[in-house]
Enzyme design. Sequence first.
Site, mmCIF file in Angstrom:
data_model
loop_
_atom_site.group_PDB
_atom_site.id
_atom_site.type_symbol
_atom_site.label_atom_id
_atom_site.label_comp_id
_atom_site.label_asym_id
_atom_site.label_seq_id
_atom_site.Cartn_x
_atom_site.Cartn_y
_atom_site.Cartn_z
ATOM 1 N N ASP A 1 -55.753 -49.946 43.765
ATOM 2 C CA ASP A 1 -55.319 -48.241 44.117
ATOM 3 C C ASP A 1 -54.060 -48.425 45.077
ATOM 4 O O ASP A 1 -54.332 -48.682 46.109
ATOM 5 C CB ASP A 1 -56.477 -47.707 45.055
ATOM 6 C CG ASP A 1 -56.165 -46.360 45.458
ATOM 7 O OD1 ASP A 1 -55.186 -45.897 45.094
ATOM 8 O OD2 ASP A 1 -56.789 -45.848 46.249
ATOM 9 N N HIS A 2 -52.982 -48.235 44.140
ATOM 10 C CA HIS A 2 -51.691 -48.439 44.812
ATOM 11 C C HIS A 2 -50.968 -46.799 44.772
ATOM 12 O O HIS A 2 -51.259 -46.115 43.921
ATOM 13 C CB HIS A 2 -50.998 -49.274 44.382
ATOM 14 C CG HIS A 2 -51.401 -50.636 44.411
ATOM 15 N ND1 HIS A 2 -51.695 -51.112 45.500
ATOM 16 C CD2 HIS A 2 -51.459 -51.715 43.527
ATOM 17 C CE1 HIS A 2 -51.939 -52.599 45.467
ATOM 18 N NE2 HIS A 2 -52.254 -52.620 44.207
ATOM 19 N N ASN B 1 -48.107 -48.820 50.459
ATOM 20 C CA ASN B 1 -48.912 -47.602 49.834
ATOM 21 C C ASN B 1 -49.143 -46.650 51.195
ATOM 22 O O ASN B 1 -48.887 -45.246 50.860
ATOM 23 C CB ASN B 1 -50.232 -48.087 49.639
ATOM 24 C CG ASN B 1 -50.298 -48.932 48.334
ATOM 25 O OD1 ASN B 1 -49.745 -48.935 47.422
ATOM 26 N ND2 ASN B 1 -51.090 -50.282 48.570
ATOM 27 N N THR C 1 -57.665 -53.013 54.475
ATOM 28 C CA THR C 1 -56.901 -52.401 55.207
ATOM 29 C C THR C 1 -55.327 -51.882 54.971
ATOM 30 O O THR C 1 -54.716 -51.496 55.760
ATOM 31 C CB THR C 1 -56.722 -53.334 56.733
ATOM 32 O OG1 THR C 1 -56.071 -54.859 55.958
ATOM 33 C CG2 THR C 1 -58.002 -53.675 57.332
ATOM 34 N N GLY C 2 -54.903 -52.241 53.457
ATOM 35 C CA GLY C 2 -53.874 -51.616 52.846
ATOM 36 C C GLY C 2 -52.877 -52.183 53.186
ATOM 37 O O GLY C 2 -52.838 -53.646 53.577
ATOM 38 N N GLU C 3 -51.735 -51.982 52.284
ATOM 39 C CA GLU C 3 -50.438 -52.540 52.474
ATOM 40 C C GLU C 3 -49.360 -51.448 52.857
ATOM 41 O O GLU C 3 -49.622 -50.105 52.545
ATOM 42 C CB GLU C 3 -49.965 -53.141 51.153
ATOM 43 C CG GLU C 3 -50.740 -54.358 50.685
ATOM 44 C CD GLU C 3 -51.813 -54.044 49.704
ATOM 45 O OE1 GLU C 3 -52.677 -54.894 49.193
ATOM 46 O OE2 GLU C 3 -52.001 -52.609 48.920
#
Length: 338
Positions: free
Chosen positions: A37-38, A109, A104-106
């Site tokens: 999911d980006h 994004n 925890t994401g990048e």
Amino acid sequence: MVILGWNAASEQYDPLDMLDQAVAAEKAGFESISTSDHFHPWDPSGESCNIWTWLGAAAAKLNGIEIGTGVTCPILRYNPAILAQATATVDRMNKGGFYLGVGTGEAMNEYPTTGLWPGYDKRQDMMREAIELMRLLWSGDEVTFNGEYYVTKKAKLYTMPRRRIPIYISSLVPNSAFFAGYYSDGLITVANPPEVMKAIVDNFEAGARKAGKDPEKMPKQVEIWVAYTDDVDATAKVFKQYWAGTMIFATHLQNIYTPEMVAMNGAVVGSDVIKNRQCISSDPDVHAKFAQRFIDEGFNRLYFHSVGPNQYEFIEGYGRDVLPIIRKMNRPRAAAIV
């Protein structure tokens, strides 16, 4: 038992192409589908559809295969209450199971969409609170929540999931695996050298036991890069174009937030490094032995991410030649667990 899944490459393919590939994967005998999911892809030449729109379409079109995210970030660009609603809707629509993989994401994004990129410890704590809130909403109760990061006032889901939605937490390094074991229903990670994988599993199991859970009964999911071909150079070229930036750890931690920045980081990754991190072969026994390494390390959910130039040939060939060997190799193991 061991689940053998297919990884949908949302960073590489148009969403309609990817939907047809998912249908092919289900027909070929894969048991589960994972997709990232980006907001931005890893490279400017890539794709990056809204994965929740795609998951809804997949749920309506597929015929019983499990689907899930590998992974979504439930903070910053998402309000966890809205994410709880989205996951409940997909689970309601899908004939098979659904799981929510979170991380925890990048920065690529979160920062472009919010202008925010807190430190890792804060993002991890935000994720913990987001998980708590989503689970409360999935109970069907009216939820007034006054957290440190999120607030709801008499929020209630009126379209409920059909089943309990398991949450798997991503851990790319051993240091975060204890948290995953403590707060999640299962682990998600990616292929790394054996010593790293062992440390991740050990820490995950320690966290699970600390929380009073039995780690032997918990899903442990790993994404594996493979190519069912002998064309090593073509495979390395595809990987370098779309995913080389993922091999630079700074990409996951620092405020590297455009595809151009990610690609610049990945440009230093050599073809030899890429070839050594995946299984590239046209021999099904070679692939089965490669997969077995991760099963022997304690993983019971394997997702194969094809980085070759032809996705349909991979799906059909792997389903026909490789998956049956892996299942045969692990039949006694599955019987023992049952």
